[in-house]
Write a protein that holds these residues in place. Structure first.
Motif, PDB file in Angstrom:
ATOM      1  N   ALA A 198     -60.486 -18.053  -1.998  1.00 32.85           N
ATOM      2  CA  ALA A 198     -60.306 -19.361  -2.652  1.00 32.85           C
ATOM      3  C   ALA A 198     -60.419 -19.222  -4.166  1.00 32.85           C
ATOM      4  O   ALA A 198     -59.650 -19.835  -4.914  1.00 32.85           O
ATOM      5  CB  ALA A 198     -61.350 -20.351  -2.127  1.00 32.85           C
ATOM      6  N   VAL A 199     -61.357 -18.390  -4.618  1.00 24.37           N
ATOM      7  CA  VAL A 199     -61.526 -18.189  -6.067  1.00 24.37           C
ATOM      8  C   VAL A 199     -60.282 -17.530  -6.656  1.00 24.37           C
ATOM      9  O   VAL A 199     -59.802 -17.912  -7.736  1.00 24.37           O
ATOM     10  CB  VAL A 199     -62.792 -17.339  -6.355  1.00 24.37           C
ATOM     11  N   ARG A 200     -59.726 -16.564  -5.949  1.00 24.38           N
ATOM     12  CA  ARG A 200     -58.508 -15.897  -6.436  1.00 24.38           C
ATOM     13  C   ARG A 200     -57.340 -16.888  -6.500  1.00 24.38           C
ATOM     14  O   ARG A 200     -56.558 -16.885  -7.449  1.00 24.38           O
ATOM     15  CB  ARG A 200     -58.136 -14.724  -5.518  1.00 24.38           C
ATOM     16  N   ALA A 201     -57.238 -17.725  -5.456  1.00 23.22           N
ATOM     17  CA  ALA A 201     -56.175 -18.738  -5.454  1.00 23.22           C
ATOM     18  C   ALA A 201     -56.369 -19.691  -6.638  1.00 23.22           C
ATOM     19  O   ALA A 201     -55.398 -20.074  -7.309  1.00 23.22           O
ATOM     20  CB  ALA A 201     -56.187 -19.525  -4.143  1.00 23.22           C
ATOM     21  N   PHE A 202     -57.613 -20.031  -6.895  1.00 18.67           N
ATOM     22  CA  PHE A 202     -57.936 -20.905  -8.027  1.00 18.67           C
ATOM     23  C   PHE A 202     -57.516 -20.254  -9.350  1.00 18.67           C
ATOM     24  O   PHE A 202     -56.865 -20.880 -10.197  1.00 18.67           O
ATOM     25  CB  PHE A 202     -59.440 -21.192  -8.019  1.00 18.67           C
ATOM     26  N   GLU A 203     -57.884 -18.989  -9.501  1.00 20.71           N
ATOM     27  CA  GLU A 203     -57.553 -18.280 -10.754  1.00 20.71           C
ATOM     28  C   GLU A 203     -56.046 -18.206 -10.971  1.00 20.71           C
ATOM     29  O   GLU A 203     -55.534 -18.490 -12.061  1.00 20.71           O
ATOM     30  CB  GLU A 203     -58.128 -16.855 -10.710  1.00 20.71           C
ATOM     31  N   MET A 204     -55.347 -17.817  -9.915  1.00 23.91           N
ATOM     32  CA  MET A 204     -53.890 -17.707 -10.029  1.00 23.91           C
ATOM     33  C   MET A 204     -53.267 -19.052 -10.364  1.00 23.91           C
ATOM     34  O   MET A 204     -52.380 -19.177 -11.216  1.00 23.91           O
ATOM     35  CB  MET A 204     -53.290 -17.192  -8.706  1.00 23.91           C
ATOM     36  N   SER A 205     -53.766 -20.061  -9.672  1.00 19.29           N
ATOM     37  CA  SER A 205     -53.234 -21.403  -9.874  1.00 19.29           C
ATOM     38  C   SER A 205     -53.498 -21.880 -11.305  1.00 19.29           C
ATOM     39  O   SER A 205     -52.630 -22.504 -11.929  1.00 19.29           O
ATOM     40  CB  SER A 205     -53.877 -22.354  -8.872  1.00 19.29           C
ATOM     41  N   MET A 206     -54.679 -21.574 -11.814  1.00 21.96           N
ATOM     42  CA  MET A 206     -55.007 -21.965 -13.201  1.00 21.96           C
ATOM     43  C   MET A 206     -54.065 -21.296 -14.192  1.00 21.96           C
ATOM     44  O   MET A 206     -53.588 -21.918 -15.143  1.00 21.96           O
ATOM     45  CB  MET A 206     -56.458 -21.570 -13.528  1.00 21.96           C
ATOM     46  N   LYS A 207     -53.820 -20.008 -13.962  1.00 18.49           N
ATOM     47  CA  LYS A 207     -52.942 -19.276 -14.878  1.00 18.49           C
ATOM     48  C   LYS A 207     -51.521 -19.853 -14.849  1.00 18.49           C
ATOM     49  O   LYS A 207     -50.907 -20.065 -15.886  1.00 18.49           O
ATOM     50  CB  LYS A 207     -52.919 -17.793 -14.502  1.00 18.49           C
ATOM     51  N   LEU A 208     -51.037 -20.074 -13.637  1.00 20.36           N
ATOM     52  CA  LEU A 208     -49.676 -20.603 -13.515  1.00 20.36           C
ATOM     53  C   LEU A 208     -49.584 -22.009 -14.110  1.00 20.36           C
ATOM     54  O   LEU A 208     -48.627 -22.349 -14.805  1.00 20.36           O
ATOM     55  CB  LEU A 208     -49.252 -20.634 -12.044  1.00 20.36           C
ATOM     56  N   ARG A 209     -50.617 -22.790 -13.830  1.00 22.23           N
ATOM     57  CA  ARG A 209     -50.597 -24.172 -14.290  1.00 22.23           C
ATOM     58  C   ARG A 209     -50.672 -24.276 -15.817  1.00 22.23           C
ATOM     59  O   ARG A 209     -50.035 -25.136 -16.419  1.00 22.23           O
ATOM     60  CB  ARG A 209     -51.776 -24.920 -13.669  1.00 22.23           C
ATOM     61  N   SER A 210     -51.456 -23.388 -16.408  1.00 19.06           N
ATOM     62  CA  SER A 210     -51.640 -23.492 -17.863  1.00 19.06           C
ATOM     63  C   SER A 210     -50.354 -23.176 -18.632  1.00 19.06           C
ATOM     64  O   SER A 210     -50.206 -23.596 -19.772  1.00 19.06           O
ATOM     65  CB  SER A 210     -52.780 -22.581 -18.326  1.00 19.06           C
ATOM     66  N   VAL A 211     -49.431 -22.464 -18.007  1.00 19.48           N
ATOM     67  CA  VAL A 211     -48.153 -22.189 -18.706  1.00 19.48           C
ATOM     68  C   VAL A 211     -47.009 -23.026 -18.132  1.00 19.48           C
ATOM     69  O   VAL A 211     -45.861 -22.850 -18.529  1.00 19.48           O
ATOM     70  CB  VAL A 211     -47.769 -20.692 -18.626  1.00 19.48           C
ATOM     71  N   ASN A 212     -47.360 -23.941 -17.234  1.00 19.77           N
ATOM     72  CA  ASN A 212     -46.322 -24.786 -16.638  1.00 19.77           C
ATOM     73  C   ASN A 212     -46.170 -26.066 -17.461  1.00 19.77           C
ATOM     74  O   ASN A 212     -47.104 -26.865 -17.527  1.00 19.77           O
ATOM     75  CB  ASN A 212     -46.730 -25.120 -15.192  1.00 19.77           C
ATOM     76  N   PRO A 213     -45.017 -26.275 -18.085  1.00 23.16           N
ATOM     77  CA  PRO A 213     -44.857 -27.455 -18.939  1.00 23.16           C
ATOM     78  C   PRO A 213     -45.065 -28.768 -18.179  1.00 23.16           C
ATOM     79  O   PRO A 213     -45.604 -29.712 -18.732  1.00 23.16           O
ATOM     80  CB  PRO A 213     -43.410 -27.348 -19.424  1.00 23.16           C
ATOM     81  N   PHE A 214     -44.664 -28.797 -16.903  1.00 21.43           N
ATOM     82  CA  PHE A 214     -44.797 -30.065 -16.186  1.00 21.43           C
ATOM     83  C   PHE A 214     -46.267 -30.395 -15.916  1.00 21.43           C
ATOM     84  O   PHE A 214     -46.658 -31.564 -15.974  1.00 21.43           O
ATOM     85  CB  PHE A 214     -44.009 -30.039 -14.876  1.00 21.43           C
ATOM     86  N   SER A 215     -47.081 -29.365 -15.644  1.00 19.48           N
ATOM     87  CA  SER A 215     -48.510 -29.614 -15.454  1.00 19.48           C
ATOM     88  C   SER A 215     -49.122 -30.161 -16.741  1.00 19.48           C
ATOM     89  O   SER A 215     -49.925 -31.103 -16.716  1.00 19.48           O
ATOM     90  CB  SER A 215     -49.237 -28.321 -15.080  1.00 19.48           C
TER      91      SER A 215
END
Lengths: 262, 257
Positions: free
Chosen positions: B7-24
């Motif tokens: 879950a922590v890894r999924a969180f980390e990956m999601s944070m990274k992807l989200r932080s560079v996602n313009p729509f987020s």
């Protein structure tokens, strides 16, 4: 004749491609559920702020704004999806007439937008009992058609930006929701700050919605013709700027082989 | 422990992807600003102390949008990226991955209140007057409610690629039924009845009561109802995850479903 055939086939195919998810339930959700909740939410917000006697103002404005679902989201995504689906280089490499190709992105959305507003007006009538007894319904229909055309003009301009940005969905969302603030949909333009009034005067919907409000109050063609002419002019300017941008970006892309490089 | 790490890894990956996602970034920054402006333009001139509905309402809309749409959309994105099958086939349950992703979207969603409060203060000279402990409690309960709704809905996105389209309108529906920008007491009684089965509705009521709106001070009762409903959603979600798991293995049509 061939050009016309290409135009209509292109219109239909790009619309089908965009709504490939459109099962009856999906289309019902898009065409009915979303308009219902959007009109309900913004009208109830308006009622909370100003009283139930002003429900007509908010219900009518938000029903008319539904044209932007097609005019902005539909048209912008129609152009932008070419890039996302990997068909942009093929489109730019084809010998098809560019004006036909460009305007074909908007045509079906204009028609669908008109249908969307019709649905919105019926819903507003049912939910908030808006009074159309003084309205010239034919003239109101003309207002709706013009608004749908001009909003698509803005959509075409933003859609052209999809040639140089990958984040066209963000542009579409920003444009769609900013129209709610600036165009006299929920807040009278006269109550906005001066700089915002200036922006409002440069946007589609502003004059068209004002004209529609006057028509619902009983105004005739003579009283609203100026507003409608202004609305058409604004939409035409956006469409022309959009086409010019599209043509220029295509030229640049051809020169540098940059169709999908941005 | 393995599940926590996943879950922590999924969180980390999601944070990274989200932080560079313009729509987020649009969702937590621009979306709350637009609705806060709209709310303040409508609610602040007449006074009446309703500007809390504009400021908190703008933040709530951004928060809900991130939790519900972005959280659910993550599953859709996995489908589009062709990675949904791998997630389903790996030994870690889908629910664990979704938990990590949802924590990320909730964290981003919480940021929505920053632009809303800043705009209210600097742009319209309106500020919130909060009762801190009830507000913090209500906010925690609200977060749990959003988490539960998103957890329960996420398997639907895995079950069908059309689920997102069909449930899209539900996003604004919750603005209405949850009383995000106006009290639900002004809605027709049948809509009020519908809103009472939504966990966020009770948490939002508690939140606004803590922000000075005249609802009374039954914080514990409202929070208890919200928590109970949220637990119900989680139970329904647990059942749905099992359905998705079985169906995906039986039909083998996960990405095409």
């Amino acid at each position: 004749m061939t050009t016309l055939r290409i135009f209509f086939r292109s219109c239909w195919f790009q619309y089908r491609a965009m709504f490939n998810w459109a099962t009856p339930i999906g289309y019902f959700s898009y065409k009915f559920l979303q308009p219902i909740v959007q009109i309900l939410f913004l009208t109830e917000l308006g009622i909370f702020a100003t009283g139930r006697s002003n429900a007509l103002y908010f219900a009518l404005g938000n029903a008319l704004q539904l044209t932007a679902v097609n005019g902005i989201f539909g048209v912008v995504m129609s152009v932008g999806n070419e890039r996302q689906f990997g068909t942009l280089p093929i489109l730019l490499g084809s010998p098809a007439n560019r004006v036909v190709t460009f305007l074909g992105r908007a045509f079906v959305h204009v028609l669908d937008g008109i249908a969307g507003v019709a649905v919105g007006l019926v819903l507003a009538f049912v939910m908030f009992r808006i009074d159309l007894s003084h309205a010239n319904l034919g003239l109101l229909a003309i207002c709706v058609c013009i608004i749908s055309l001009t909003t698509a003009g803005l959509g075409l301009m933003f859609g052209s930006l999809s040639l140089i940005t990958r984040d066209v969905f963000v542009i579409a969302n920003a444009a769609y929701y900013l129209l709610l603030v600036f165009c006299g949909i929920n807040v009278p333009v006269s109550r906005l700050p001066e700089w915002a009034q200036l922006i409002a005067s440069c946007l589609p919907l502003t004059r068209g919605v004002q004209a529609a409000r006057e028509v619902v109050s009983g105004a005739g063609l003579a009283q609203v013709s100026g507003l409608l002419a202004g609305e058409l002019a604004v939409g035409l300017i956006y469409a022309l700027v959009g086409y010019a941008l599209f043509a220029w970006l295509e030229h640049q892309a051809r020169r540098g082989g940059l169709q999908e490089a941005y | 422990m393995t599940y926590v790490r996943a879950a922590v890894r999924a969180f980390e990956m999601s944070m990274k992807l989200r932080s560079v996602n313009p729509f987020s970034n649009f969702s937590w920054l621009a979306f709350p600003l637009i609705f806060t402006v709209l709310g303040l333009l409508l609610l602040s001139p007449g006074g009446g102390g309703h500007s809390a509905y504009a400021i908190l309402g703008g933040g709530l809309i951004g928060y809900w949008g991130m939790a519900y749409l972005e959280g659910g959309n993550e599953i859709q994105n996995e489908r589009w990226s062709g990675t949904l099958e791998q997630i389903m086939a790996c030994p870690t349950p889908l629910a664990v991955i979704v938990v990590g992703k949802l924590f990320s979207s909730l964290l981003f969603g919480m940021l929505s209140f920053i632009p809303a409060v800043a705009l209210g203060y600097f742009g319209f000279h309106q500020s919130l007057h909060l009762d801190p402990i009830p507000f913090a409690l209500s906010f925690l309960v609200l977060t749990f409610a959003f988490f539960s709704v998103a957890m329960a809905l996420a398997p639907l996105y895995a079950l069908s690629r059309r689920a997102f389209t069909v449930t899209n309108g539900f996003e604004i529906g919750v603005y209405v039924l949850g009383g995000f920008m106006f009290p639900i007491s002004q809605l027709p009684s049948w809509l009020q009845a519908a809103s009472s089965v939504l966990a966020p509705t009770w948490a939002v009521r508690s939140l606004y009561a803590a922000a000075g709106q005249p609802f009374g001070h039954e914080y514990l009762r409202w929070c208890a109802i919200s928590i109970a409903l949220s637990c119900g959603y989680l139970a329904a979600g647990w059942f749905l995850y099992r359905v998705v798991d079985v169906r995906a293995r039986v039909t083998g049509q996960l990405a095409l479903a």
